[in-house]
Design an enzyme around this catalytic site. Structure first.
Site, PDB file in Angstrom:
ATOM      1  N   GLU A 302       1.027  -1.412  -0.329  1.00  0.00           N
ATOM      2  CA  GLU A 302       0.280   0.118   0.053  1.00  0.00           C
ATOM      3  C   GLU A 302       0.978   1.327   0.146  1.00  0.00           C
ATOM      4  O   GLU A 302       0.697   2.561  -0.691  1.00  0.00           O
ATOM      5  CB  GLU A 302      -1.243  -0.133   1.420  1.00  0.00           C
ATOM      6  CG  GLU A 302      -2.469   0.776   1.185  1.00  0.00           C
ATOM      7  CD  GLU A 302      -3.418   0.389   1.955  1.00  0.00           C
ATOM      8  OE1 GLU A 302      -4.068  -0.583   2.174  1.00  0.00           O
ATOM      9  OE2 GLU A 302      -3.139   0.823   3.200  1.00  0.00           O
ATOM     10  N   HIS A 331       7.141 -26.910   0.851  1.00  0.00           N
ATOM     11  CA  HIS A 331       6.734 -27.957  -0.091  1.00  0.00           C
ATOM     12  C   HIS A 331       5.736 -27.367  -0.728  1.00  0.00           C
ATOM     13  O   HIS A 331       5.219 -27.989  -0.964  1.00  0.00           O
ATOM     14  CB  HIS A 331       6.722 -28.710   1.022  1.00  0.00           C
ATOM     15  CG  HIS A 331       7.463 -29.638   1.636  1.00  0.00           C
ATOM     16  ND1 HIS A 331       8.354 -30.622   1.611  1.00  0.00           N
ATOM     17  CD2 HIS A 331       8.340 -28.794   2.746  1.00  0.00           C
ATOM     18  CE1 HIS A 331       9.035 -30.863   2.855  1.00  0.00           C
ATOM     19  NE2 HIS A 331       9.395 -30.312   3.458  1.00  0.00           N
ATOM     20  N   LYS A 445     -12.833   1.840  -1.728  1.00  0.00           N
ATOM     21  CA  LYS A 445     -14.035   2.019  -0.677  1.00  0.00           C
ATOM     22  C   LYS A 445     -14.950   3.186  -1.647  1.00  0.00           C
ATOM     23  O   LYS A 445     -16.598   2.201  -0.791  1.00  0.00           O
ATOM     24  CB  LYS A 445     -13.440   2.963   0.328  1.00  0.00           C
ATOM     25  CG  LYS A 445     -12.676   2.421   1.243  1.00  0.00           C
ATOM     26  CD  LYS A 445     -11.941   3.037   2.545  1.00  0.00           C
ATOM     27  CE  LYS A 445     -11.049   2.532   3.391  1.00  0.00           C
ATOM     28  NZ  LYS A 445     -10.917   3.449   4.738  1.00  0.00           N
TER      29      LYS A 445
HETATM   30  O1  PA5 Z   1      -3.448   1.608   5.772  1.00  0.00           O
HETATM   31  C1  PA5 Z   1      -4.028   1.911   5.749  1.00  0.00           C
HETATM   32  O2  PA5 Z   1      -4.780   3.425   5.587  1.00  0.00           O
HETATM   33  C2  PA5 Z   1      -5.381   1.166   5.409  1.00  0.00           C
HETATM   34  O3  PA5 Z   1      -5.071  -0.593   5.523  1.00  0.00           O
HETATM   35  C3  PA5 Z   1      -6.675   1.000   6.730  1.00  0.00           C
HETATM   36  O4  PA5 Z   1      -6.251   1.342   7.632  1.00  0.00           O
HETATM   37  C4  PA5 Z   1      -7.994   0.727   6.447  1.00  0.00           C
HETATM   38  O5  PA5 Z   1      -8.177   1.059   4.988  1.00  0.00           O
HETATM   39  C5  PA5 Z   1      -8.971   1.552   7.199  1.00  0.00           C
HETATM   40  O6  PA5 Z   1      -9.379   2.466   7.617  1.00  0.00           O
HETATM   41  P1  PA5 Z   1      -9.617   3.129   8.341  1.00  0.00           P
HETATM   42  O7  PA5 Z   1      -9.170   3.340   9.003  1.00  0.00           O
HETATM   43  O8  PA5 Z   1     -10.522   4.277   8.528  1.00  0.00           O
HETATM   44  O9  PA5 Z   1     -10.835   2.219   8.761  1.00  0.00           O
END
Ligand code: PA5
Length: 475
Positions: A302, A331, A445
């Site tokens: 990410e 394996h 989202k």
């Molecule tokens: O790393 C990130 O920013 C995302 O993975 C968020 O943690 C995830 O989308 C959840 O978002 P939120 O904390 O707003 O619920």
């Protein structure tokens, strides 16, 4: 209690990159000259991260978490004690950065069958992290939980994530139907002022809440209340975790990548990517560390998977993280790593002292193929297999390096968390991208909001409705 210098040294995490070099890999490895070629970029990345550390506006507040949480830690320890004394179950409701860290720490530092242990041995409540909206999973979790004896930690920075808020709606409804006061059964971890959890807390008349600080994004949040509260509820020593992180920070002060573990790992990964190794395998030889790979996969993917540089130039960068477990995946996937395309770099996570040795008894004396195992320990076996796999990969000209934890405990886990976070920040700086945003996640989202009729998304709903599969391509 702080560890003294000797204790810290004895628990120091190390990085061995011999198998990335031409020493054993010949032309398939990096020569000194090639690695020297990254010195300037590594120094610039180090300078960028050092200059901007702690800056909330750049989402770099996470660098200071090992130092600025004394009061929060004290408060968390009190709350954790209350939860341990009053609840049979503790359930984290969250996804992505809100779930992967708590899962990792739980698995790394608690008994691998924690929930199956009797209460006296566990010491704390049973523990669950619900990070999906699979309807079967939700229903079947509720089959094994008495919500009236459960504390739900709702973790969401935005309070607008459909998955987490759906889970909240379900448990709040069940608690109300069971005649319970919802606010006595939930703890929120969220933004200080903004977001829906703040509104819900106000409506419920004040829910115990922890702040997910402004400068800390989800995937960099394990060392703030997102990870610290669940860990403390489990009896994990969160102060040691933070001390481990601070120690790694100290080890990463130098701008020469050969003397800075996080900068070294970032440089090795960037050099690998530039040499066509666009798959990064993370392979711990420890069941306790298996979810480090999941947590790292999100952090790396990410943060680095971006299509525009900081200067606004189009790009498509990033490296695909792959999760593997030693020895299990020897394996399964190692055949591919050894003989398949030269497109991978493998990071091993090794352990010097496992918390159990598990001796292998003698037996089958008439069958030498089996009896040779007797008298060794399972620790020796897993370490031999780790070494053997690194050797086999190296013989096949495959890039690999090893991060070694002297043992798996709070102090060493804190070190590797901070190491990987810093590595990611350095790598992002070398790629000249925004490491800390996630527009690709936000897009999905928003499309979900549109599909489920959230106000303000009508136009996108129309577009999505038109984007149904064309029957001519469905067989
Ligand atoms: O790393 C990130 O920013 C995302 O993975 C968020 O943690 C995830 O989308 C959840 O978002 P939120 O904390 O707003 O619920």
């Amino acid at each position: 209690m702080k560890l003294n210098e000797n204790e810290r040294n004895a628990l120091r995490v190390t990085v061995d990159y011999t198998n990335m070099t031409d020493k054993y890999l010949g032309k398939k490895g990096f020569s000194k000259k090639q690695l020297d070629g990254y010195e300037k970029a590594a120094k610039a990345a180090h300078a960028y991260v050092s200059e901007n550390r702690g800056k909330d506006e750049l989402f770099m507040g996470w660098t200071e978490l090992p130092y600025n949480q004394d009061e929060i830690v004290a408060d968390i320890l009190k709350t954790a004690q209350h939860v341990r004394e009053n609840f049979e179950n503790f359930v984290v409701l969250g996804i992505g950065g809100s779930a992967l860290g708590p899962t990792m720490a739980f698995n790394a530092l608690c008994h691998l069958h924690y929930n199956d242990l009797p209460k006296e041995k566990r010491g704390g409540p049973r523990f669950f992290v619900e990070d999906n909206v699979d309807p079967v999973r939700m229903k079947e979790l509720l089959d094994v939980l008495d919500v009236t004896k459960t504390c739900f930690n709702v973790i969401s920075k935005s309070g607008a994530t459909s998955e987490t808020m759906t889970q909240y709606l379900i448990v709040a409804d069940l608690l109300k139907k069971a005649g319970k006061d919802v606010k006595e059964h939930v703890i929120f971890t969220t933004d200080e002022k903004r977001g829906n959890l703040v509104k819900i807390s106000n409506e419920l008349g004040g829910v115990k809440s922890y702040v997910l600080p402004d400068g800390v994004g989800g995937r960099f949040s394990e060392l703030c209340p997102v990870g610290l509260l669940p860990a403390a509820v489990l009896g994990i020593d969160i102060e040691k975790l933070l001390q481990g992180a601070a120690y790694m920070d100290e080890l990463c002060k130098e701008s020469d990548f050969r003397n800075n573990p996080a900068l070294l790992c970032a440089t090795l990964q960037i050099a690998s990517m530039e040499n066509g190794k666009n798959i990064g395998v993370m392979m711990p030889y420890s069941d306790n560390l298996r979810f480090v790979s999941d947590w790292y996969a999100q952090l790396w993917a990410e943060s680095l998977g971006k299509n525009v540089t900081l200067k606004g130039k189009a790009c498509n960068v990033g490296q695909t993280p792959v999760k593997a477990l030693g020895v299990t995946d020897q394996h399964s996937q190692v055949q591919l790593y050894t003989e398949g395309p030269y497109d991978k770099v493998v990071t091993f996570l090794s352990v010097t002292n496992y918390k159990e040795k598990s001796p292998i008894p003698h037996g089958c004396e008439n069958i030498p193929d089996v009896s040779f195992l007797g008298g060794h320990t399972m620790e020796e076996l897993i370490q031999a297999e780790n070494k053997a796999t690194a050797y086999a990969l190296t013989k096949a000209g495959r890039l690999n390096y090893t991060i070694t934890l002297p043992e798996v405990n709070e102090f060493t886990l804190g070190q590797i968390l901070y190491l990987f976070e810093l590595q990611t920040a350095y790598a992002g700086a070398m790629l000249d991208i925004d490491t800390f945003n996630q527009p690709g996640v936000e897009a999905g989202k928003k499309a979900t909001f549109a599909l489920l009729g959230k106000p303000g998304y009508a136009e996108q709903k129309k577009e999505l409705d038109q984007a149904d599969s064309d029957p001519q391509y469905v067989i």
